[in-house]
Write an enzyme that holds these catalytic residues in place. Structure first.
Site, PDB file in Angstrom:
ATOM      1  N   LYS A 168       6.875 -47.669  12.218  1.00 55.05           N
ATOM      2  CA  LYS A 168       6.939 -49.103  12.544  1.00 55.05           C
ATOM      3  C   LYS A 168       7.741 -49.349  13.819  1.00 55.05           C
ATOM      4  O   LYS A 168       8.586 -48.548  14.228  1.00 55.05           O
ATOM      5  CB  LYS A 168       7.550 -49.909  11.389  1.00 55.05           C
ATOM      6  CG  LYS A 168       8.997 -49.529  10.978  1.00 55.05           C
ATOM      7  CD  LYS A 168      10.098 -50.132  11.831  1.00 55.05           C
ATOM      8  CE  LYS A 168      11.486 -49.698  11.381  1.00 55.05           C
ATOM      9  NZ  LYS A 168      12.546 -49.953  12.362  1.00 55.05           N
ATOM     10  N   ALA A 221      15.488 -39.964  12.810  1.00 52.63           N
ATOM     11  CA  ALA A 221      16.559 -40.910  13.191  1.00 52.63           C
ATOM     12  C   ALA A 221      16.218 -41.598  14.511  1.00 52.63           C
ATOM     13  O   ALA A 221      17.050 -41.745  15.399  1.00 52.63           O
ATOM     14  CB  ALA A 221      17.918 -40.198  13.295  1.00 52.63           C
ATOM     15  N   GLY A 222      14.966 -42.054  14.619  1.00 51.67           N
ATOM     16  CA  GLY A 222      14.489 -42.623  15.880  1.00 51.67           C
ATOM     17  C   GLY A 222      14.328 -44.128  15.868  1.00 51.67           C
ATOM     18  O   GLY A 222      13.910 -44.713  16.872  1.00 51.67           O
ATOM     19  N   MET A 270      12.203 -45.696  13.875  1.00 53.11           N
ATOM     20  CA  MET A 270      10.812 -46.009  13.531  1.00 53.11           C
ATOM     21  C   MET A 270      10.520 -45.790  12.049  1.00 53.11           C
ATOM     22  O   MET A 270       9.360 -45.777  11.627  1.00 53.11           O
ATOM     23  CB  MET A 270       9.854 -45.191  14.391  1.00 53.11           C
ATOM     24  CG  MET A 270       9.912 -45.585  15.858  1.00 53.11           C
ATOM     25  SD  MET A 270       8.573 -44.842  16.770  1.00 53.11           S
ATOM     26  CE  MET A 270       7.136 -45.656  16.057  1.00 53.11           C
ATOM     27  N   GLY A 297      10.783 -43.185   9.976  1.00 50.88           N
ATOM     28  CA  GLY A 297      10.023 -41.986   9.585  1.00 50.88           C
ATOM     29  C   GLY A 297      10.355 -41.517   8.180  1.00 50.88           C
ATOM     30  O   GLY A 297       9.459 -41.217   7.389  1.00 50.88           O
ATOM     31  N   GLY A 298      11.639 -41.471   7.853  1.00 49.66           N
ATOM     32  CA  GLY A 298      12.036 -41.054   6.501  1.00 49.66           C
ATOM     33  C   GLY A 298      11.536 -42.040   5.459  1.00 49.66           C
ATOM     34  O   GLY A 298      11.137 -41.653   4.358  1.00 49.66           O
ATOM     35  N   SER A 299      11.527 -43.321   5.819  1.00 53.50           N
ATOM     36  CA  SER A 299      11.036 -44.350   4.902  1.00 53.50           C
ATOM     37  C   SER A 299       9.527 -44.193   4.689  1.00 53.50           C
ATOM     38  O   SER A 299       9.024 -44.372   3.575  1.00 53.50           O
ATOM     39  CB  SER A 299      11.335 -45.743   5.456  1.00 53.50           C
ATOM     40  OG  SER A 299      12.732 -45.919   5.592  1.00 53.50           O
ATOM     41  N   ASP A 315      13.968 -50.094   4.597  1.00 52.07           N
ATOM     42  CA  ASP A 315      12.718 -49.963   5.363  1.00 52.07           C
ATOM     43  C   ASP A 315      11.595 -49.294   4.567  1.00 52.07           C
ATOM     44  O   ASP A 315      10.518 -49.069   5.109  1.00 52.07           O
ATOM     45  CB  ASP A 315      12.967 -49.126   6.628  1.00 52.07           C
ATOM     46  CG  ASP A 315      13.657 -49.929   7.728  1.00 52.07           C
ATOM     47  OD1 ASP A 315      13.717 -51.165   7.616  1.00 52.07           O
ATOM     48  OD2 ASP A 315      14.127 -49.302   8.697  1.00 52.07           O
TER      49      ASP A 315
HETATM   50  O1  C5P Z   1      18.779 -49.249   3.444  1.00 48.73           O
HETATM   51  P1  C5P Z   1      19.031 -48.086   4.357  1.00 48.73           P
HETATM   52  O2  C5P Z   1      19.593 -46.899   3.616  1.00 48.73           O
HETATM   53  O3  C5P Z   1      17.889 -47.718   5.201  1.00 48.73           O
HETATM   54  O4  C5P Z   1      20.165 -48.560   5.367  1.00 48.73           O
HETATM   55  C1  C5P Z   1      20.940 -47.636   6.078  1.00 48.73           C
HETATM   56  C2  C5P Z   1      22.211 -48.310   6.548  1.00 48.73           C
HETATM   57  O5  C5P Z   1      21.903 -49.246   7.577  1.00 48.73           O
HETATM   58  C3  C5P Z   1      22.954 -49.104   5.502  1.00 48.73           C
HETATM   59  O6  C5P Z   1      23.838 -48.305   4.755  1.00 48.73           O
HETATM   60  C4  C5P Z   1      23.706 -50.109   6.356  1.00 48.73           C
HETATM   61  O7  C5P Z   1      24.849 -49.506   6.937  1.00 48.73           O
HETATM   62  C5  C5P Z   1      22.738 -50.383   7.487  1.00 48.73           C
HETATM   63  N1  C5P Z   1      21.916 -51.584   7.223  1.00 48.73           N
HETATM   64  C6  C5P Z   1      22.523 -52.827   7.335  1.00 48.73           C
HETATM   65  N2  C5P Z   1      21.775 -53.958   7.108  1.00 48.73           N
HETATM   66  C7  C5P Z   1      20.459 -53.866   6.797  1.00 48.73           C
HETATM   67  C8  C5P Z   1      19.818 -52.619   6.703  1.00 48.73           C
HETATM   68  C9  C5P Z   1      20.595 -51.481   6.912  1.00 48.73           C
HETATM   69  O8  C5P Z   1      23.711 -52.933   7.637  1.00 48.73           O
HETATM   70  N3  C5P Z   1      19.773 -54.988   6.587  1.00 48.73           N
END
Ligand code: C5P
Length: 331
Positions: free
Chosen positions: A34, A125-126, A128, A130-132, A165
């Site tokens: 994305k 970790a780009g 986009m 990818g892991g999601s 994501d």
């Molecule tokens: O949900 P996810 O594990 O992908 O998010 C990774 C990190 O990104 C979260 O731990 C948080 O630090 C940050 N994040 C955030 N606000 C969001 C989405 C992610 O602060 N809406």
């Protein structure tokens, strides 16, 4: 959500579009990467997450997850092999795809294991997701392989538990995200948009680190502290409804861009090079460091990709289009 329990039976595979090779059954699922066309972040809540308004567009940079059933000797383990472009991706139980399979197994009471293979195209970790995409594809593949038959809503609930994501690649196309970015509403759009992606030369950026930098930058401008995220501009939704790439370019916005650039100053130059070579606009994708340059046609895409490659500032480029569909079974 319902906690459905799989009842393995002789005719399980008959109702599922799976492929059988000898005693093994294989399900292959693709999921898209994305770009965030718009991302506005508010002040973080007690859970540390930032309330977002974002517009996701799924683009033709596709991850493939293959899920294979195991012999009983494997004792219900979840294994992972990574095919390519997977430097820096954990191959153990911390991998988001493995966590997705484990979450589905726990939610449904399945004790079968699965052998997962991921073919990566989205940079690690780009920015986009990818892991999601891998996690969304794994939920979908295992739901078929194990015959657990969770509904799309139930899969989406599991996806949201895995990460903000993860729900979007289940849906694909274009969607507005609220909350953590995981509360999705599809957005009707017309047309196909062309992008040149610039993959960073020096590895990925950590999403939490970029949000932390965003908070530091906001603190220096006290007037914005505590602000709620902005809404999607009407000019953007109207550009997307009318195939107006120039109108879309004018409204692209990413609140995390300044934070990503402050951590990787060369991104500013990457965006400037793309725009001088004819891109309508270039932005950092999500938390970066991938840069997405919107281009008017294939000829300009070639110019932009060449200029970026010649700059020596990027590892690689890719030409993609969007929107594309979400997860789909293949083969
Ligand atoms: O949900 P996810 O594990 O992908 O998010 C990774 C990190 O990104 C979260 O731990 C948080 O630090 C940050 N994040 C955030 N606000 C969001 C989405 C992610 O602060 N809406």
């Amino acid at each position: 959500m319902n906690h459905l329990r799989a009842v393995p039976g002789a005719d399980d595979t008959a109702s599922c579009p799976t492929r059988t090779y000898g005693s093994a059954t294989t399900v292959r699922v693709e999921a898209p990467g994305k770009i965030n066309l718009f991302l506005s972040a508010g002040a973080p809540g007690a859970d540390g997450y930032h309330p977002l308004t974002t517009v996701f567009q799924a683009v033709r940079l596709i991850e493939t997850v293959t899920a294979r059933s195991q012999s009983h000797a494997a004792h219900g383990s979840i294994t992972l092999s990574l095919e390519k472009n997977a430097d820096g991706v954990p191959a153990d139980s911390s991998n988001l795809a493995v966590r997705a399979a484990r979450l589905l197994a726990d939610a449904t009471g399945v004790t079968d294991g699965v052998d997962l293979t991921i073919r990566k195209r989205i940079p690690v970790a780009g920015g986009m997701a990818g892991g999601s995409a891998d996690a969304a594809a794994t939920l979908t593949a295992c739901n078929v392989l194990w015959g657990t038959e969770l509904s799309p809503d139930e899969l989406r609930d599991l996806a949201a538990q895995l990460g903000a994501d993860v729900p979007f690649p289940l849906m694909g196309a274009t969607a507005v995200g609220h909350g953590r970015g995981d509360q999705l509403t599809p957005l009707m759009t017309r047309g196909r948009y062309l992008w040149v992606l610039a993959f960073a030369a020096h590895g990925g950026l950590s999403t939490p680190a970029v949000f932390r930098r965003f908070d530091e930058l906001v603190e220096t401008r006290a007037s914005l502290a505590g602000a709620a995220p902005a809404e999607v501009p009407e000019r953007m939704t109207s550009a997307l409804r009318t195939r107006d790439a120039r109108g879309l370019a004018a409204t692209l916005h990413n609140d995390l861009q300044e934070a990503a650039v402050s951590l990787r100053p060369e991104l500013a130059e990457v965006m400037a090079i793309a725009e001088s070579a004819g891109a309508l606009r270039a932005i950092v994708s999500g938390s970066g460091p991938t840069v997405a340059a919107l281009v008017p046609d294939a000829r300009v895409a070639t110019h932009v990709a060449r200029a970026l490659a010649a700059s020596g500032l990027v590892r690689d480029t890719a030409r993609v289009d969007g929107p594309v569909a979400g997860v789909r079974m293949v083969g």
